[in-house]
Design a protein around this motif. Sequence first.
Motif, PDB file in Angstrom:
ATOM      1  N   VAL A  46       0.830  -1.214   0.000  1.00  0.00           N
ATOM      2  CA  VAL A  46       0.000   0.000   0.000  1.00  0.00           C
ATOM      3  C   VAL A  46       0.862   1.261   0.000  1.00  0.00           C
ATOM      4  CG1 VAL A  46      -1.645   1.356   1.344  1.00  0.00           C
ATOM      5  CG2 VAL A  46      -1.976  -1.107   1.107  1.00  0.00           C
ATOM      6  N   VAL A  47       1.765   1.362   0.965  1.00  0.00           N
ATOM      7  CA  VAL A  47       2.556   2.581   1.124  1.00  0.00           C
ATOM      8  C   VAL A  47       3.643   2.669   0.051  1.00  0.00           C
ATOM      9  CG1 VAL A  47       4.049   3.879   2.689  1.00  0.00           C
ATOM     10  CG2 VAL A  47       2.053   2.671   3.586  1.00  0.00           C
ATOM     11  N   GLY A  48       4.291   1.544  -0.232  1.00  0.00           N
ATOM     12  CA  GLY A  48       5.351   1.554  -1.237  1.00  0.00           C
ATOM     13  C   GLY A  48       4.846   1.920  -2.617  1.00  0.00           C
ATOM     14  N   SER A  49       3.716   1.336  -3.026  1.00  0.00           N
ATOM     15  CA  SER A  49       3.180   1.665  -4.353  1.00  0.00           C
ATOM     16  C   SER A  49       2.658   3.098  -4.384  1.00  0.00           C
ATOM     17  CB  SER A  49       2.077   0.690  -4.751  1.00  0.00           C
ATOM     18  OG  SER A  49       0.964   0.775  -3.883  1.00  0.00           O
ATOM     19  N   GLY A  50       2.193   3.596  -3.214  1.00  0.00           N
ATOM     20  CA  GLY A  50       1.766   4.996  -3.161  1.00  0.00           C
ATOM     21  C   GLY A  50       2.942   5.942  -3.374  1.00  0.00           C
ATOM     22  N   ILE A  51       4.057   5.648  -2.727  1.00  0.00           N
ATOM     23  CA  ILE A  51       5.257   6.482  -2.897  1.00  0.00           C
ATOM     24  C   ILE A  51       5.769   6.402  -4.334  1.00  0.00           C
ATOM     25  CG2 ILE A  51       7.671   6.773  -2.218  1.00  0.00           C
ATOM     26  CD1 ILE A  51       6.868   5.720   0.578  1.00  0.00           C
ATOM     27  N   MET A  52       5.905   5.175  -4.834  1.00  0.00           N
ATOM     28  CA  MET A  52       6.412   4.998  -6.194  1.00  0.00           C
ATOM     29  C   MET A  52       5.479   5.625  -7.220  1.00  0.00           C
ATOM     30  SD  MET A  52       8.901   3.733  -8.031  1.00  0.00           S
ATOM     31  CE  MET A  52       9.719   2.331  -7.247  1.00  0.00           C
ATOM     32  N   GLY A  53       4.181   5.395  -7.048  1.00  0.00           N
ATOM     33  CA  GLY A  53       3.213   5.955  -7.985  1.00  0.00           C
ATOM     34  C   GLY A  53       3.252   7.469  -8.010  1.00  0.00           C
ATOM     35  N   GLU A  54       3.328   8.085  -6.828  1.00  0.00           N
ATOM     36  CA  GLU A  54       3.362   9.538  -6.757  1.00  0.00           C
ATOM     37  C   GLU A  54       4.635  10.093  -7.386  1.00  0.00           C
ATOM     38  OE1 GLU A  54       1.951  12.698  -3.453  1.00  0.00           O
ATOM     39  OE2 GLU A  54       3.548  11.331  -2.802  1.00  0.00           O
ATOM     40  N   ARG A  55       5.757   9.417  -7.165  1.00  0.00           N
ATOM     41  CA  ARG A  55       7.023   9.898  -7.723  1.00  0.00           C
ATOM     42  C   ARG A  55       7.042   9.808  -9.244  1.00  0.00           C
ATOM     43  NH1 ARG A  55      11.754   7.439  -3.675  1.00  0.00           N
ATOM     44  NH2 ARG A  55      11.107   8.590  -1.785  1.00  0.00           N
ATOM     45  N   LEU A  56       6.438   8.769  -9.792  1.00  0.00           N
ATOM     46  CA  LEU A  56       6.491   8.555 -11.237  1.00  0.00           C
ATOM     47  C   LEU A  56       5.353   9.224 -11.992  1.00  0.00           C
ATOM     48  CD1 LEU A  56       7.498   4.776 -11.379  1.00  0.00           C
ATOM     49  CD2 LEU A  56       8.972   6.777 -11.556  1.00  0.00           C
ATOM     50  N   ALA A 115      -1.095  -8.728  16.358  1.00  0.00           N
ATOM     51  CA  ALA A 115      -0.136  -9.097  15.316  1.00  0.00           C
ATOM     52  C   ALA A 115      -0.362  -8.273  14.059  1.00  0.00           C
ATOM     53  CB  ALA A 115      -0.259 -10.589  15.001  1.00  0.00           C
ATOM     54  N   GLN A 116      -1.621  -8.032  13.728  1.00  0.00           N
ATOM     55  CA  GLN A 116      -1.939  -7.248  12.536  1.00  0.00           C
ATOM     56  C   GLN A 116      -1.480  -5.807  12.674  1.00  0.00           C
ATOM     57  OE1 GLN A 116      -6.093  -8.070  12.785  1.00  0.00           O
ATOM     58  NE2 GLN A 116      -5.886 -10.129  11.928  1.00  0.00           N
ATOM     59  N   VAL A 117      -1.734  -5.205  13.822  1.00  0.00           N
ATOM     60  CA  VAL A 117      -1.322  -3.813  14.031  1.00  0.00           C
ATOM     61  C   VAL A 117       0.196  -3.700  14.039  1.00  0.00           C
ATOM     62  CG1 VAL A 117      -1.332  -1.884  15.658  1.00  0.00           C
ATOM     63  CG2 VAL A 117      -3.441  -3.172  15.236  1.00  0.00           C
ATOM     64  N   LEU A 118       0.855  -4.586  14.772  1.00  0.00           N
ATOM     65  CA  LEU A 118       2.314  -4.555  14.823  1.00  0.00           C
ATOM     66  C   LEU A 118       2.913  -4.805  13.442  1.00  0.00           C
ATOM     67  CD1 LEU A 118       4.968  -4.413  16.395  1.00  0.00           C
ATOM     68  CD2 LEU A 118       4.735  -6.859  16.878  1.00  0.00           C
ATOM     69  N   GLY A 119       2.383  -5.779  12.728  1.00  0.00           N
ATOM     70  CA  GLY A 119       2.868  -6.056  11.381  1.00  0.00           C
ATOM     71  C   GLY A 119       2.691  -4.866  10.460  1.00  0.00           C
ATOM     72  N   GLY A 120       1.541  -4.207  10.563  1.00  0.00           N
ATOM     73  CA  GLY A 120       1.298  -3.036   9.727  1.00  0.00           C
ATOM     74  C   GLY A 120       2.283  -1.919   9.983  1.00  0.00           C
ATOM     75  N   VAL A 121       2.547  -1.641  11.260  1.00  0.00           N
ATOM     76  CA  VAL A 121       3.500  -0.586  11.611  1.00  0.00           C
ATOM     77  C   VAL A 121       4.901  -0.932  11.112  1.00  0.00           C
ATOM     78  CG1 VAL A 121       4.647   0.577  13.534  1.00  0.00           C
ATOM     79  CG2 VAL A 121       2.169   0.216  13.599  1.00  0.00           C
ATOM     80  N   LEU A 122       5.311  -2.181  11.301  1.00  0.00           N
ATOM     81  CA  LEU A 122       6.625  -2.601  10.822  1.00  0.00           C
ATOM     82  C   LEU A 122       6.712  -2.525   9.300  1.00  0.00           C
ATOM     83  CD1 LEU A 122       7.346  -5.657  13.159  1.00  0.00           C
ATOM     84  CD2 LEU A 122       8.347  -3.369  13.275  1.00  0.00           C
ATOM     85  N   GLY A 123       5.606  -2.820   8.632  1.00  0.00           N
ATOM     86  CA  GLY A 123       5.584  -2.705   7.178  1.00  0.00           C
ATOM     87  C   GLY A 123       5.799  -1.282   6.703  1.00  0.00           C
ATOM     88  N   VAL A 124       5.189  -0.332   7.398  1.00  0.00           N
ATOM     89  CA  VAL A 124       5.389   1.080   7.057  1.00  0.00           C
ATOM     90  C   VAL A 124       6.842   1.493   7.285  1.00  0.00           C
ATOM     91  CG1 VAL A 124       4.829   3.446   7.758  1.00  0.00           C
ATOM     92  CG2 VAL A 124       3.001   1.784   7.412  1.00  0.00           C
ATOM     93  N   LEU A 125       7.409   1.091   8.401  1.00  0.00           N
ATOM     94  CA  LEU A 125       8.811   1.441   8.687  1.00  0.00           C
ATOM     95  C   LEU A 125       9.750   0.836   7.641  1.00  0.00           C
ATOM     96  CD1 LEU A 125       8.907   0.981  12.575  1.00  0.00           C
ATOM     97  CD2 LEU A 125       8.591   3.100  11.269  1.00  0.00           C
ATOM     98  N   ALA A 126       9.485  -0.417   7.262  1.00  0.00           N
ATOM     99  CA  ALA A 126      10.312  -1.067   6.238  1.00  0.00           C
ATOM    100  C   ALA A 126      10.219  -0.328   4.909  1.00  0.00           C
ATOM    101  CB  ALA A 126       9.887  -2.520   6.064  1.00  0.00           C
ATOM    102  N   THR A 127       9.039   0.165   4.602  1.00  0.00           N
ATOM    103  CA  THR A 127       8.843   0.904   3.352  1.00  0.00           C
ATOM    104  C   THR A 127       9.583   2.230   3.375  1.00  0.00           C
ATOM    105  OG1 THR A 127       6.659  -0.095   3.157  1.00  0.00           O
ATOM    106  CG2 THR A 127       7.114   1.794   1.750  1.00  0.00           C
TER     107      THR A 127
END
Length: 218
Positions: free
Chosen positions: A19-29, A89-101
């Motif tokens: 979600v976040v990665g494609s949003g960043i990439m999409g906005e940049r391109l 687990a879902q909330v923690l995973g989501g937050v970690l996913g954002v940080l990784a992105t």
Amino acid sequence: MTSKIAAEAIGTAFLLIAVVGSGIMGERLAGGNIAVALLANSVATGAALYVLISIFGPVSGAHFNPAVTLGFVLKGDLGAGAAPSYMMAQVLGGVLGVLATHLMFDEALFQMSKTPRAGPGQWWAEIIASFGLMLTILGGLYARPQAVPALVACYITGAYWFTASTSFANPAVTIARSLTDTFSGILPAHAPMFIVMQFIGAALAVFVARRLFVAGDD
């Protein structure tokens, strides 16, 4: 149980990366074209969901979503005692996913979104989005269980476009997206109402599904 919790955390993390990665990439391109950025965002999210549900479904059910977990508790398919572990687990995973992105795209690691998303139209959209998502899952399990990954992926891809809120439809996703000041973000102060509407929509879908999807009903 440990494998189920791990599947929920990892799956939700990769959902947020999509979600976040494609949003960043999409906005940049996209060169300022919001429609193109949203198209990239929605297609990437739908594609990732198909893969994630396909591989983690047999392990944990591939909820990746506290509202969906609540729905399965209300339906009686998941014990109430297991739900808090799933949701954490879902909330923690989501937050970690954002940080990784953020790390991938050389963004500041810790952020707070400044994107406002509020108002009756947006709140109603989240009820619609979450109701539709839960009904898609339950209807798919009733009619064609093997098609659930594709059904959910198609629904979410479409719901990005036909809902005023771009279909968050997920409390864990909403919390995580409040921690990114990028294309996919939501102002933290506006997240709680989204979350309330998401739980309402999912619960309503379970109520309706009990009456619609009845084996042997003519």
